[in-house]
Design a protein around this motif. Structure first.
Motif, PDB file in Angstrom:
ATOM      1  N   GLN A  26       0.819  -1.215   0.000  1.00 61.86           N
ATOM      2  CA  GLN A  26       0.000   0.000   0.000  1.00 61.86           C
ATOM      3  C   GLN A  26       0.853   1.265   0.000  1.00 61.86           C
ATOM      4  O   GLN A  26       0.548   2.220  -0.719  1.00 61.86           O
ATOM      5  CB  GLN A  26      -0.967   0.013   1.195  1.00 61.86           C
ATOM      6  N   SER A  27       1.940   1.290   0.778  1.00 65.63           N
ATOM      7  CA  SER A  27       2.777   2.494   0.805  1.00 65.63           C
ATOM      8  C   SER A  27       3.494   2.682  -0.535  1.00 65.63           C
ATOM      9  O   SER A  27       3.663   3.817  -0.992  1.00 65.63           O
ATOM     10  CB  SER A  27       3.779   2.443   1.961  1.00 65.63           C
ATOM     11  N   LEU A  28       3.884   1.597  -1.165  1.00 67.45           N
ATOM     12  CA  LEU A  28       4.520   1.685  -2.478  1.00 67.45           C
ATOM     13  C   LEU A  28       3.529   2.218  -3.510  1.00 67.45           C
ATOM     14  O   LEU A  28       3.864   3.100  -4.307  1.00 67.45           O
ATOM     15  CB  LEU A  28       5.053   0.313  -2.894  1.00 67.45           C
ATOM     16  N   LEU A  29       2.295   1.723  -3.482  1.00 69.89           N
ATOM     17  CA  LEU A  29       1.271   2.209  -4.410  1.00 69.89           C
ATOM     18  C   LEU A  29       0.959   3.683  -4.155  1.00 69.89           C
ATOM     19  O   LEU A  29       0.766   4.460  -5.097  1.00 69.89           O
ATOM     20  CB  LEU A  29       0.002   1.367  -4.303  1.00 69.89           C
ATOM     21  N   ARG A  30       0.928   4.095  -2.903  1.00 71.16           N
ATOM     22  CA  ARG A  30       0.655   5.503  -2.574  1.00 71.16           C
ATOM     23  C   ARG A  30       1.782   6.382  -3.117  1.00 71.16           C
ATOM     24  O   ARG A  30       1.535   7.471  -3.649  1.00 71.16           O
ATOM     25  CB  ARG A  30       0.517   5.661  -1.054  1.00 71.16           C
ATOM     26  N   THR A  31       3.027   5.929  -2.999  1.00 72.78           N
ATOM     27  CA  THR A  31       4.163   6.678  -3.542  1.00 72.78           C
ATOM     28  C   THR A  31       4.021   6.840  -5.051  1.00 72.78           C
ATOM     29  O   THR A  31       4.214   7.926  -5.593  1.00 72.78           O
ATOM     30  CB  THR A  31       5.494   5.969  -3.211  1.00 72.78           C
ATOM     31  N   ILE A  32       3.654   5.757  -5.724  1.00 72.02           N
ATOM     32  CA  ILE A  32       3.470   5.794  -7.177  1.00 72.02           C
ATOM     33  C   ILE A  32       2.330   6.737  -7.541  1.00 72.02           C
ATOM     34  O   ILE A  32       2.440   7.547  -8.461  1.00 72.02           O
ATOM     35  CB  ILE A  32       3.215   4.375  -7.723  1.00 72.02           C
ATOM     36  N   ALA A  33       1.222   6.654  -6.812  1.00 68.42           N
ATOM     37  CA  ALA A  33       0.027   7.434  -7.125  1.00 68.42           C
ATOM     38  C   ALA A  33       0.217   8.930  -6.894  1.00 68.42           C
ATOM     39  O   ALA A  33      -0.440   9.747  -7.538  1.00 68.42           O
ATOM     40  CB  ALA A  33      -1.148   6.935  -6.296  1.00 68.42           C
ATOM     41  N   THR A  34       1.132   9.309  -6.009  1.00 68.43           N
ATOM     42  CA  THR A  34       1.276  10.726  -5.657  1.00 68.43           C
ATOM     43  C   THR A  34       2.538  11.380  -6.211  1.00 68.43           C
ATOM     44  O   THR A  34       2.741  12.573  -6.026  1.00 68.43           O
ATOM     45  CB  THR A  34       1.241  10.912  -4.124  1.00 68.43           C
ATOM     46  N   LYS A  35       3.379  10.619  -6.878  1.00 69.80           N
ATOM     47  CA  LYS A  35       4.613  11.171  -7.472  1.00 69.80           C
ATOM     48  C   LYS A  35       4.241  12.176  -8.552  1.00 69.80           C
ATOM     49  O   LYS A  35       3.421  11.911  -9.404  1.00 69.80           O
ATOM     50  CB  LYS A  35       5.437  10.027  -8.055  1.00 69.80           C
ATOM     51  N   LEU A  68      -2.795   9.647  -8.940  1.00 66.57           N
ATOM     52  CA  LEU A  68      -2.526   9.751 -10.377  1.00 66.57           C
ATOM     53  C   LEU A  68      -3.264  10.933 -11.007  1.00 66.57           C
ATOM     54  O   LEU A  68      -3.985  10.794 -11.983  1.00 66.57           O
ATOM     55  CB  LEU A  68      -2.886   8.452 -11.112  1.00 66.57           C
ATOM     56  N   PRO A  69      -3.090  12.129 -10.443  1.00 64.70           N
ATOM     57  CA  PRO A  69      -3.765  13.291 -11.025  1.00 64.70           C
ATOM     58  C   PRO A  69      -3.331  13.492 -12.470  1.00 64.70           C
ATOM     59  O   PRO A  69      -2.187  13.222 -12.825  1.00 64.70           O
ATOM     60  CB  PRO A  69      -3.316  14.447 -10.141  1.00 64.70           C
ATOM     61  N   GLY A  70      -4.253  13.907 -13.288  1.00 58.06           N
ATOM     62  CA  GLY A  70      -3.941  14.119 -14.694  1.00 58.06           C
ATOM     63  C   GLY A  70      -4.201  12.901 -15.560  1.00 58.06           C
ATOM     64  O   GLY A  70      -4.130  12.989 -16.775  1.00 58.06           O
ATOM     65  N   PHE A  71      -4.492  11.771 -14.936  1.00 60.01           N
ATOM     66  CA  PHE A  71      -4.808  10.563 -15.692  1.00 60.01           C
ATOM     67  C   PHE A  71      -6.297  10.266 -15.551  1.00 60.01           C
ATOM     68  O   PHE A  71      -6.868  10.402 -14.469  1.00 60.01           O
ATOM     69  CB  PHE A  71      -3.993   9.361 -15.190  1.00 60.01           C
ATOM     70  N   GLU A  72      -6.920   9.840 -16.641  1.00 62.41           N
ATOM     71  CA  GLU A  72      -8.354   9.577 -16.630  1.00 62.41           C
ATOM     72  C   GLU A  72      -8.690   8.175 -16.157  1.00 62.41           C
ATOM     73  O   GLU A  72      -9.862   7.863 -15.927  1.00 62.41           O
ATOM     74  CB  GLU A  72      -8.940   9.822 -18.011  1.00 62.41           C
ATOM     75  N   GLY A  73      -7.701   7.315 -16.020  1.00 66.82           N
ATOM     76  CA  GLY A  73      -7.959   5.957 -15.583  1.00 66.82           C
ATOM     77  C   GLY A  73      -6.682   5.154 -15.504  1.00 66.82           C
ATOM     78  O   GLY A  73      -5.588   5.661 -15.728  1.00 66.82           O
ATOM     79  N   VAL A  74      -6.871   3.875 -15.169  1.00 72.56           N
ATOM     80  CA  VAL A  74      -5.758   2.948 -15.048  1.00 72.56           C
ATOM     81  C   VAL A  74      -6.038   1.738 -15.937  1.00 72.56           C
ATOM     82  O   VAL A  74      -7.108   1.130 -15.847  1.00 72.56           O
ATOM     83  CB  VAL A  74      -5.579   2.485 -13.582  1.00 72.56           C
ATOM     84  N   VAL A  75      -5.082   1.401 -16.781  1.00 75.16           N
ATOM     85  CA  VAL A  75      -5.187   0.233 -17.647  1.00 75.16           C
ATOM     86  C   VAL A  75      -4.525  -0.939 -16.942  1.00 75.16           C
ATOM     87  O   VAL A  75      -3.448  -0.801 -16.369  1.00 75.16           O
ATOM     88  CB  VAL A  75      -4.509   0.487 -19.012  1.00 75.16           C
ATOM     89  N   PHE A  76      -5.179  -2.102 -16.973  1.00 72.36           N
ATOM     90  CA  PHE A  76      -4.611  -3.294 -16.357  1.00 72.36           C
ATOM     91  C   PHE A  76      -5.174  -4.538 -17.038  1.00 72.36           C
ATOM     92  O   PHE A  76      -6.096  -4.452 -17.853  1.00 72.36           O
ATOM     93  CB  PHE A  76      -4.886  -3.315 -14.845  1.00 72.36           C
ATOM     94  N   LEU A  77      -4.586  -5.679 -16.703  1.00 76.13           N
ATOM     95  CA  LEU A  77      -5.089  -6.962 -17.207  1.00 76.13           C
ATOM     96  C   LEU A  77      -6.057  -7.525 -16.181  1.00 76.13           C
ATOM     97  O   LEU A  77      -5.727  -7.637 -15.004  1.00 76.13           O
ATOM     98  CB  LEU A  77      -3.933  -7.944 -17.434  1.00 76.13           C
TER      99      LEU A  77
END
Length: 98
Positions: A26-35, A68-77
């Motif tokens: 979760q902390s790694l994802l938060r870092t990615i999401a807020t960079k 992920l401000p500025g992105f309209e969504g997340v693409v994934f499998l």
């Protein structure tokens, strides 16, 4: 594929971050999401660091709280290995049109 390796090792395209001791998925994802500078554009978890979460849950976590401000969504499998997008505005998951 050699072209993928070339892209993934090109410092003009890819970079890395050192994470602090005691990190969690979760902390790694938060870092990615807020960079912000520069923002991340892709998460390729070749080391299987994000454990215990489905790809959909990872997408939800990345978009949570304005991530992920500025992105309209997340693409994934999805579970069927189909490319889908989670749309920020609605939370809907839709097939990604090629």
């Amino acid at each position: 594929d050699g072209q993928v390796v070339a892209y993934m090792t090109d410092p003009e395209i890819c970079d890395y971050e050192v994470v602090p001791d005691g990190w969690s998925a979760q902390s790694l994802l938060r870092t990615i999401a807020t960079k912000r500078d520069p923002p991340f554009h892709a998460l390729i978890d070749t080391g299987a660091l994000i454990t215990g979460l489905s790809n959909q849950q990872v997408a939800e976590e990345l978009l949570k709280d304005g991530g992920l401000p500025g992105f309209e969504g997340v693409v994934f499998l999805d579970e069927d290995d189909s490319k889908v997008i989670m749309v920020r505005a609605t939370g809907r998951i839709m097939p990604l049109q090629e």
